[in-house]
Every structure is written in structure tokens, then in C-alpha cells.
Design a protein around this motif. Structure first.
Motif, short mmCIF file in Angstrom:
data_model
loop_
_atom_site.label_atom_id
_atom_site.label_comp_id
_atom_site.label_asym_id
_atom_site.label_seq_id
_atom_site.Cartn_x
_atom_site.Cartn_y
_atom_site.Cartn_z
N GLN A 113 0.83 -1.20 0.00
CA GLN A 113 0.00 0.00 0.00
C GLN A 113 0.87 1.26 0.00
O GLN A 113 0.60 2.22 -0.71
CB GLN A 113 -0.92 0.00 1.23
CG GLN A 113 -1.95 -1.10 1.23
CD GLN A 113 -2.74 -1.16 2.53
OE1 GLN A 113 -3.91 -0.79 2.58
NE2 GLN A 113 -2.10 -1.59 3.60
N GLY A 114 1.92 1.25 0.80
CA GLY A 114 2.83 2.39 0.85
C GLY A 114 3.56 2.61 -0.47
O GLY A 114 3.81 3.75 -0.87
N TRP A 115 3.89 1.51 -1.16
CA TRP A 115 4.56 1.64 -2.45
C TRP A 115 3.65 2.31 -3.47
O TRP A 115 4.08 3.19 -4.21
CB TRP A 115 4.98 0.27 -2.97
CG TRP A 115 5.89 -0.50 -2.06
CD1 TRP A 115 6.65 0.00 -1.04
CD2 TRP A 115 6.11 -1.91 -2.07
NE1 TRP A 115 7.34 -1.00 -0.42
CE2 TRP A 115 7.04 -2.19 -1.02
CE3 TRP A 115 5.64 -2.96 -2.84
CZ2 TRP A 115 7.49 -3.48 -0.75
CZ3 TRP A 115 6.09 -4.25 -2.59
CH2 TRP A 115 7.01 -4.50 -1.55
N VAL A 116 2.39 1.88 -3.50
CA VAL A 116 1.44 2.47 -4.45
C VAL A 116 1.26 3.95 -4.17
O VAL A 116 1.24 4.78 -5.09
CB VAL A 116 0.09 1.72 -4.39
CG1 VAL A 116 -0.97 2.44 -5.22
CG2 VAL A 116 0.25 0.28 -4.88
N ASP A 117 1.14 4.30 -2.90
CA ASP A 117 0.97 5.71 -2.54
C ASP A 117 2.19 6.53 -2.98
O ASP A 117 2.05 7.64 -3.50
CB ASP A 117 0.77 5.84 -1.03
CG ASP A 117 -0.52 5.18 -0.54
OD1 ASP A 117 -1.41 4.93 -1.38
OD2 ASP A 117 -0.61 4.90 0.67
N ARG A 118 3.38 5.97 -2.78
CA ARG A 118 4.61 6.68 -3.13
C ARG A 118 4.74 6.85 -4.64
O ARG A 118 5.12 7.92 -5.13
CB ARG A 118 5.82 5.91 -2.58
CG ARG A 118 7.13 6.67 -2.66
CD ARG A 118 8.15 6.13 -1.69
NE ARG A 118 8.66 4.81 -2.04
CZ ARG A 118 8.43 3.71 -1.32
NH1 ARG A 118 7.67 3.77 -0.24
NH2 ARG A 118 8.95 2.56 -1.68
N ILE A 119 4.41 5.82 -5.39
CA ILE A 119 4.46 5.91 -6.86
C ILE A 119 3.45 6.94 -7.35
O ILE A 119 3.73 7.72 -8.27
CB ILE A 119 4.19 4.53 -7.50
CG1 ILE A 119 5.29 3.54 -7.12
CG2 ILE A 119 4.10 4.65 -9.02
CD1 ILE A 119 4.95 2.11 -7.47
N GLY A 120 2.27 6.94 -6.73
CA GLY A 120 1.24 7.90 -7.13
C GLY A 120 1.68 9.33 -6.92
O GLY A 120 1.41 10.20 -7.75
N ARG A 121 2.38 9.58 -5.81
CA ARG A 121 2.86 10.94 -5.55
C ARG A 121 3.90 11.38 -6.58
O ARG A 121 4.08 12.57 -6.83
CB ARG A 121 3.44 11.03 -4.13
CG ARG A 121 2.38 10.99 -3.04
CD ARG A 121 2.96 11.40 -1.69
NE ARG A 121 3.96 10.45 -1.21
CZ ARG A 121 3.70 9.39 -0.46
NH1 ARG A 121 2.44 9.13 -0.11
NH2 ARG A 121 4.67 8.61 -0.03
N GLY A 123 3.56 10.71 -9.66
CA GLY A 123 2.84 10.93 -10.90
C GLY A 123 2.99 9.82 -11.92
O GLY A 123 2.77 10.02 -13.11
N VAL A 124 3.33 8.60 -11.46
CA VAL A 124 3.53 7.46 -12.37
C VAL A 124 2.34 6.51 -12.24
O VAL A 124 1.99 6.10 -11.12
CB VAL A 124 4.84 6.72 -12.03
CG1 VAL A 124 5.03 5.53 -12.98
CG2 VAL A 124 6.03 7.67 -12.10
N PRO A 125 1.69 6.12 -13.35
CA PRO A 125 0.61 5.13 -13.26
C PRO A 125 1.13 3.80 -12.71
O PRO A 125 2.24 3.37 -13.04
CB PRO A 125 0.17 4.97 -14.73
CG PRO A 125 0.64 6.21 -15.41
CD PRO A 125 1.90 6.60 -14.72
#
Length: 331
Positions: A113-121, A123-125
Motif C-alpha cells: 500500500q505504501g509503495w502504491v501511494d509513493r508511486i502515485g505521488r 505521478g507514475v501510473p
């Protein structure tokens, strides 16, 4: 045909088919990874794999890289080698490389979950492949974690239920059936999901049964063999082993044969070796997965120009010797 009646020559043929299949798949995944390191001229898309030593994960990587190549893109495939911390570092590396999109096959769905949040910040799909993101005990498979463009997976509960429905056809009906479950490695959401679905399939049929033992097989043939040996030593009258993955069912079949047991054997995954073993009568059935298709769907979810469904899957039939032709192994 019972396991102890299988000719030695036929077992040898099954093993040869397995070795050839695994070598081809691992070579393909390694070749795709090497090519991604030197290819240029197209957009780069990353895949963070749990470990390319796992045939299933290697097949996902092959599907991802093959589909990327057909689209004129470059697949950057990083191998976490079963290490959660390395997978976290791999994801940071992909973000730093400014790839156009990242697919994650997570080792730990809660940590992810933390990885997805970090990638989202950044700006990467980002898409998840083969396992959900979030707590599997609290999140349904089609309840896609916020921030993901897509979750591409089998419905693992449905896969377990398909195995349970298949089991009903093989278990005794005149008494309470004794079943053992060989689980995958701890931390993977599939462990709980497949077991839950399996029980649902049995319950829907109204069959009388008892889960008399469960042990981890750690997704490997060696682990499956050891777990089944241990259970048979303590409870030789087991009616069925439900193995949560096909690699484990192959090892379990060796243990059952060595013990002279008549226990029935069901796996999950539709591997080439499992398909060959079903044809030979060494395994009773499996649920047919297509990992290359998962890799392809994950790339398409990242590459597409317009939004599509956030949960993406494909049919997963349960097969026996009579219907195994419906399952073309991809790993």
C-alpha cells in the motif's frame, strides 16, 4: 489410475517435460530482462516481480515483456528475489528511471500500500498484478486499492472455490471426508483466499468434511513433498490433499506415491508439469491459470490511452483428466 500403479517410464517422461518447460520459461524471462537493459527508442515500463526463479512469476514477466515489445515499448523487469526490502528498493529505482508506468507483483500486499501511494505521488501510473494491494482479509478482490489504474489477477477466492467444487466430485460421500491443505508461504494473500474459497466450494455442495491438517509448502515442490510426508506420517488415512499451487502438488504426489496412499490430489495454477501429471494420472485436477495473460493485461492497463476496467481477469476453469485439454499450460 492410482499413483502407485504409474509406470516408472511415464513418471520419467513427466519429469523431462517439466524440466524442459521450466528451462524455456526461465530463459525467456531472463532474455526479456537482459533485452530491457539495452533496448532504447521506445517508452519504458517497469515490472517489479516477486522473483523470476518462480516459474509463475517468470511467465508473468514474459507476458509483460512480449506485449511491451509488440507495442514498441521497453520492459524493465526487476527481480525482488523474494525479499520485501529489495522489492521496495526496486520500485524506488523504477520511479527514479522515470518509467511511464509500473506494475507490481507484491510480496506483501499490506506493505505494498505504501509503495502504491509513493508511486502515485511521483505521478507514475501503477498497476498490481497477480495479487491485490491491501489487507486480503478486509478487501475483496474486485475492491481495487485507490491509486491503482488496475488490478490484474485471478479471483483467488473463486479459484479456491473452483477447486472445492472439483474436490466434491472426488471425495467419499458416505462418510466425513478427511482433507489436508498444503498452503503457500506466509504473507501472500493467496494463502487465505484460496483456502477460504475451497471451503466455500465444499460448503455449497453440502458435503461432510473435516480439515484435519494444514502445513505450509512455501510454493515449492520440495516444500509440498515435505509437508505431505509429515501429514501422512501422522494421519495416513487422508482422503485428499488440496495444494494451493501446482508446484506443491507435484511434490505432494511424490510423497503420496512413496507412502502407498490413495489420497486424491488437487492443485491450483495449470502449470505444464501439472497438466502432464494429470494426463498421466499422477494428479487428479487443478485450476487453470494463465500467467502470461496476466503480464499482458498488466502492460495493457498501463499503456492504454483511455481508462478501462480497474479489475481485470480471465476465465479459470477447474480441470481433470477428462477435461485437461481445456488447459494449455503457460508456465
Amino acid at each position: 489410475m492410482r499413483l502407485r500403479a504409474i509406470p516408472v517410464a511415464l513418471w520419467a517422461l513427466v519429469v523431462l517435460v517439466a524440466i524442459a518447460s521450466l528451462v524455456m520459461l526461465r530463459h525467456s524471462a531472463s532474455a526479456g530482462t537482459a533485452a530491457s537493459a539495452v533496448a532504447s527508442g521506445g517508452p519504458r515500463y517497469g515490472l517489479s516481480s516477486v522473483g523470476l526463479s518462480y516459474p509463475f512469476a517468470a511467465a508473468i514477466a514474459k507476458g509483460f515483456s512480449d506485449t511491451a515489445a509488440r507495442a514498441g515499448a521497453t520492459a524493465v523487469i526487476l527481480d525482488a528475489k523474494g525479499d520485501v526490502q529489495k522489492q521496495a528498493n526496486d520500485i524506488d529505482d523504477l520511479v527514479a528511471q522515470k518509467v511511464k508506468g509500473i506494475a507490481i507483483m507484491p510480496l506483501d500486499s499490506v506493505v505494498a500500500q505504501g509503495w502504491v501511494d509513493r508511486i502515485g505521488r511521483a505521478g507514475v501510473p501503477v498497476a498490481a498484478v497477480a495479487a491485490l494491494i491491501g489487507d486480503p482479509k478486509k478487501r475483496r478482490i474486485d475492491d481495487v486499492y485507490p491509486g491503482l489504474v488496475a488490478l490484474v489477477s485471478q479471483d483467488e477466492v473463486a479459484a479456491g472455490e473452483a477447486a472445492g467444487t472439483l474436490a466434491v466430485r472426488l471425495l467419499p460421500r458416505d462418510r466425513k471426508a478427511r482433507i489436508a491443505i498444503i498452503e503457500g508461504a506466509a504473507g501472500f494473500p493467496e494463502v487465505e483466499q484460496r483456502a477460504r474459497g475451497f471451503r466455500q466450494g465444499l460448503a455449497k455442495a453440502g458435503i461432510k468434511y473435516e480439515i484435519v491438517a494444514s502445513q505450509p509448502g512455501d510454493w515449492t515442490a520440495e516444500g509440498g513433498e515435505a509437508a505431505c510426508q509429515n501429514i501422512l506420517a501422522a494421519q495416513p488415512d487422508i482422503d485428499m490433499f488440496f495444494n494451493e499451487a501446482d508446484d506443491m502438488v507435484i511434490g505432494c504426489a511424490r510423497a503420496v506415491r512413496a507412502a502407498g496412499s490413495h489420497a486424491r490430489l488437487i492443485g491450483v495454477g495449470g502449470s505444464k508439469l501439472a497438466v502432464a501429471s494429470i494426463k498421466a494420472g499422477a494428479v487428479d485436477g487443478t485450476v487453470c491459470f494463465k500467467p502470461e495473460a496476466l503480464g499482458a493485461l498488466a502492460f495493457e492497463a498501463l499503456h492504454q490511452k483511455t481508462a478501462g476496467p480497474r479489475f481485470r481477469t480471465y476465465p479459470i476453469p477447474a480441470v481433470t483428466r477428462a477435461t485437461v485439454g481445456e488447459c494449455v499450460g503457460q508456465w
